[in-house]
Structures are given as C-alpha cells and as structure tokens.
Design a protein around this motif. Sequence first.
Motif, mmCIF file in Angstrom:
data_model
loop_
_atom_site.group_PDB
_atom_site.id
_atom_site.type_symbol
_atom_site.label_atom_id
_atom_site.label_comp_id
_atom_site.label_asym_id
_atom_site.label_seq_id
_atom_site.Cartn_x
_atom_site.Cartn_y
_atom_site.Cartn_z
ATOM 1 N N GLY A 49 0.815 -1.205 0.000
ATOM 2 C CA GLY A 49 0.000 0.000 0.000
ATOM 3 C C GLY A 49 0.853 1.261 0.000
ATOM 4 O O GLY A 49 0.571 2.225 -0.730
ATOM 5 N N CYS A 50 1.921 1.233 0.805
ATOM 6 C CA CYS A 50 2.831 2.378 0.885
ATOM 7 C C CYS A 50 3.533 2.608 -0.450
ATOM 8 O O CYS A 50 3.667 3.753 -0.900
ATOM 9 C CB CYS A 50 3.848 2.139 1.998
ATOM 10 S SG CYS A 50 5.068 3.459 2.175
ATOM 11 N N LEU A 51 3.975 1.525 -1.098
ATOM 12 C CA LEU A 51 4.656 1.647 -2.385
ATOM 13 C C LEU A 51 3.721 2.228 -3.445
ATOM 14 O O LEU A 51 4.130 3.074 -4.256
ATOM 15 C CB LEU A 51 5.180 0.278 -2.834
ATOM 16 C CG LEU A 51 6.310 -0.318 -2.002
ATOM 17 C CD1 LEU A 51 6.638 -1.736 -2.481
ATOM 18 C CD2 LEU A 51 7.562 0.550 -2.062
ATOM 19 N N GLY A 52 2.467 1.776 -3.438
ATOM 20 C CA GLY A 52 1.495 2.316 -4.381
ATOM 21 C C GLY A 52 1.266 3.799 -4.166
ATOM 22 O O GLY A 52 1.195 4.582 -5.130
ATOM 23 N N LEU A 53 1.178 4.201 -2.896
ATOM 24 C CA LEU A 53 0.987 5.613 -2.580
ATOM 25 C C LEU A 53 2.198 6.439 -3.015
ATOM 26 O O LEU A 53 2.046 7.535 -3.583
ATOM 27 C CB LEU A 53 0.748 5.773 -1.078
ATOM 28 C CG LEU A 53 0.527 7.207 -0.573
ATOM 29 C CD1 LEU A 53 -0.709 7.821 -1.215
ATOM 30 C CD2 LEU A 53 0.408 7.223 0.953
ATOM 31 N N LEU A 54 3.402 5.923 -2.759
ATOM 32 C CA LEU A 54 4.619 6.632 -3.170
ATOM 33 C C LEU A 54 4.675 6.785 -4.688
ATOM 34 O O LEU A 54 5.115 7.825 -5.198
ATOM 35 C CB LEU A 54 5.863 5.894 -2.671
ATOM 36 C CG LEU A 54 6.164 5.990 -1.176
ATOM 37 C CD1 LEU A 54 7.361 5.113 -0.821
ATOM 38 C CD2 LEU A 54 6.441 7.432 -0.765
ATOM 39 N N ALA A 55 4.250 5.742 -5.411
ATOM 40 C CA ALA A 55 4.244 5.820 -6.877
ATOM 41 C C ALA A 55 3.316 6.930 -7.355
ATOM 42 O O ALA A 55 3.661 7.706 -8.257
ATOM 43 C CB ALA A 55 3.817 4.478 -7.470
ATOM 44 N N ILE A 56 2.134 7.023 -6.742
ATOM 45 C CA ILE A 56 1.170 8.057 -7.121
ATOM 46 C C ILE A 56 1.690 9.453 -6.764
ATOM 47 O O ILE A 56 1.487 10.423 -7.508
ATOM 48 C CB ILE A 56 -0.186 7.796 -6.439
ATOM 49 C CG1 ILE A 56 -0.805 6.505 -6.986
ATOM 50 C CG2 ILE A 56 -1.140 8.964 -6.645
ATOM 51 C CD1 ILE A 56 -2.028 6.043 -6.223
ATOM 52 N N LEU A 57 2.408 9.548 -5.647
ATOM 53 C CA LEU A 57 2.929 10.838 -5.199
ATOM 54 C C LEU A 57 4.279 11.194 -5.821
ATOM 55 O O LEU A 57 4.797 12.295 -5.588
ATOM 56 C CB LEU A 57 3.079 10.838 -3.673
ATOM 57 C CG LEU A 57 1.792 10.725 -2.846
ATOM 58 C CD1 LEU A 57 2.124 10.675 -1.367
ATOM 59 C CD2 LEU A 57 0.844 11.879 -3.148
ATOM 60 N N SER A 58 4.859 10.295 -6.614
ATOM 61 C CA SER A 58 6.201 10.502 -7.159
ATOM 62 C C SER A 58 6.378 11.818 -7.921
ATOM 63 O O SER A 58 7.480 12.383 -7.903
ATOM 64 C CB SER A 58 6.608 9.319 -8.051
ATOM 65 O OG SER A 58 5.723 9.169 -9.143
ATOM 66 N N PRO A 59 5.337 12.363 -8.606
ATOM 67 C CA PRO A 59 5.538 13.658 -9.274
ATOM 68 C C PRO A 59 5.927 14.798 -8.334
ATOM 69 O O PRO A 59 6.402 15.840 -8.798
ATOM 70 C CB PRO A 59 4.174 13.930 -9.929
ATOM 71 C CG PRO A 59 3.597 12.571 -10.166
ATOM 72 C CD PRO A 59 4.033 11.777 -8.964
ATOM 73 N N LEU A 60 5.744 14.606 -7.019
ATOM 74 C CA LEU A 60 6.195 15.635 -6.073
ATOM 75 C C LEU A 60 7.702 15.848 -6.185
ATOM 76 O O LEU A 60 8.199 16.932 -5.857
ATOM 77 C CB LEU A 60 5.828 15.228 -4.641
ATOM 78 C CG LEU A 60 4.334 15.236 -4.293
ATOM 79 C CD1 LEU A 60 4.114 14.724 -2.873
ATOM 80 C CD2 LEU A 60 3.747 16.630 -4.457
ATOM 81 N N GLY A 61 8.412 14.819 -6.644
ATOM 82 C CA GLY A 61 9.851 14.957 -6.839
ATOM 83 C C GLY A 61 10.206 15.974 -7.905
ATOM 84 O O GLY A 61 11.336 16.467 -7.963
ATOM 85 N N LEU A 62 9.242 16.310 -8.764
ATOM 86 C CA LEU A 62 9.474 17.298 -9.820
ATOM 87 C C LEU A 62 9.430 18.721 -9.289
ATOM 88 O O LEU A 62 9.847 19.654 -9.988
ATOM 89 C CB LEU A 62 8.421 17.136 -10.921
ATOM 90 C CG LEU A 62 8.449 15.812 -11.697
ATOM 91 C CD1 LEU A 62 7.180 15.653 -12.517
ATOM 92 C CD2 LEU A 62 9.679 15.748 -12.591
ATOM 93 N N LEU A 63 8.908 18.905 -8.081
ATOM 94 C CA LEU A 63 8.792 20.247 -7.532
ATOM 95 C C LEU A 63 10.148 20.849 -7.202
ATOM 96 O O LEU A 63 10.293 22.080 -7.158
ATOM 97 C CB LEU A 63 7.919 20.222 -6.267
ATOM 98 C CG LEU A 63 6.456 19.802 -6.483
ATOM 99 C CD1 LEU A 63 5.717 19.761 -5.147
ATOM 100 C CD2 LEU A 63 5.763 20.758 -7.443
#
Length: 335
Positions: A240-254
């Motif tokens: 579940g955590c990995l799935g959430l991190l994948a969805i939130l990964s675009p935050l790394g573009l900030l």
Amino acid sequence: MHIPDNYLSPQTCAVLFTAAVPVIALSLKKVKIQIAEKKETVPMLGISASLSFLIMMFNVPIPGGTTAHAVGATLLAILVGPYAACLAVTMALVMQAFLFGDGGILALGANIINMACIMPFVGYGLYRLAQKWHHEKLGVILGAYVGINMAALVASIELGLQPLVAHNAAGQPLYAPYPLHMTIPAMLFGHLLIAGWVEAGVTFAVFQFVQRVAPTELYTPKQLTPDLQKSHQLRHYCYGCLGLLAILSPLGLLAHGTAWGEWDAAQLLAQLKRAHLGQKLPTGMAHGLHFNALFSDYAIHGLPVSIGYILSALTALLICYLLGKLVISHDTNRA
C-alpha cells in the motif's frame, strides 16, 4: 549521486565495476542462505528494491539551485540485512540506468559501489554498534546519516580524481573537469546539510513503524522465528505504501535543478562557461557513450511529465514484483 556516463574515464569505470563484482557475488551467496532460513526474505527483497527506487525519485532542493535525494540503503539493511540491501539497491540502480537513463551504463559499477555497497554496510555497521551499546534508535539515525554522506564523499573523490588520472598532453581534463577541492565540498554540502537528514528521517520513521507492527521482521544475524500473520500484514502495508509513493512521485518534480555532478552535456557546458572554466566540453565527455534509455528522465513520449513519473514508478514496482514471483516459483519447483 547517480554519476552519469562520460564523467568517469573508462579505466575508472572498469576498476570500480571490477570492485563491485565480488561484493555482489558475496551478497548473492549470503542472501541465498538467508532465503533458505527465512522464505519471507524473497518478497521483502522485491519490496526493498521498489522502496529504494521510489525514494530516489523524490528530489529535495539544495541551496544554490541543485537537488539531492535519499536512497534508503541503511533502512533496507536494517529491514532485510546488509547483503540483501546491497542486492536490492543494485536492482534499483540497474533499472534506473537501463530503463530510465538515471545514472550511467558504464558508470554503473561506480554507482553500485557508492550506493549499494558503501552506504548499506557503513550504515548497518554503525546501527549494530549503537545497538550493542543499547542506543538502537540513535544508531538508526546515525547509520542513515553517515551512510549516505560516506557514499557522497566517495562519489566526490571519484569525480575529483578525474582531472588527475585522465587528461591530455596539455593537462586538460578529458572527463569530469572539477578537481577534488571543488567536488568534495560541492557534494558534501547538500548531503551534510539536507539529504543526510532526509535519509535519517525516512529511515527512523519506517524503522519505528516496522518495530511496532512486526518487530520480528527487522533483520538480526540470528534469525528470529517470524510471526507469519504479522509478516503478511507488514507486506500488505508495504504494498500500500509503495502504491501511494508511486502516485505521489511527481512531487519529486517540484524540486527544480539537477543534482550536482549529474548534468547532461548542455547543462555542464553552461556551468563551465558560467564559471569561466572552459568554452567546450572535455574531449572524452563530448565523444563518449550516449545511451538513449527507453523512458529517459522517467518521461513517456506524448504524456505529461507527471503521468510519465507515475507510470515509470509503477513499471518499476511491477518488475520487482514479477522478479520476486519468479524467484519464489523457482524455489518451489526445486523443492
């Protein structure tokens, strides 16, 4: 900290790749024994590789216009052991280099040495030392902080030695053009100030969670009998955590800007001109290997960058999951 191709001379790459091979071979041997003693190591190995991959997608800004990121190597060493962590981070680095162009192909040995060998073993060693002195939590923080900074130091030395070991008859660098007195402060500044604390914070938070949910899943040299129900529960939490991190990964573009020493040719040339260090790229860099990854910079042609980031993260998760299934299936057939 992902050294791109053409920053290191081919000779340097060969030496570092040769140095990485016996460490990987020993890790494979140790993890094979570990799996025989504890079958739950297999899915946790895939989860660990996925976690490291995703953690490295979240860049944080560094004063001066560059970025850095955590790696999670010490965290993985505490969860699955230093040898398994070495393999997990190596798996993440291989995917990053060949599929996403993050880190060089020829420089893969250097990146493995820095992030998959030095970081987990140094971090875990400090953790175990503090644990023996009954300061386990301090060891988690200290191991993570020192581990990533030690890896950054070694990377800076590898880059800074290039003008000394690879230059033309006129003394001009053929590859990475910055000397040691520039590479070491530049690399350590961001990691000592910011990335090291991010690494320590992530490591400590996950350690606290696992210790509360399934303490027998924390690695010990003498394996404890696992609580299968809690092990299964922990894996569900991890997925579940990995799935959430994948969805939130675009935050790394900030976090705008490229990590120090990871510039592409155009960015490096602009850096050199701005600092009045040269008007053209070093010869070896200009005529070196230029590998075009399938999803370079985690982008997918025709899609928004953020969607490409998410799909790249999900692709990595799928690859790690399938590899874990293949290993489990192979062991079952052998049995």
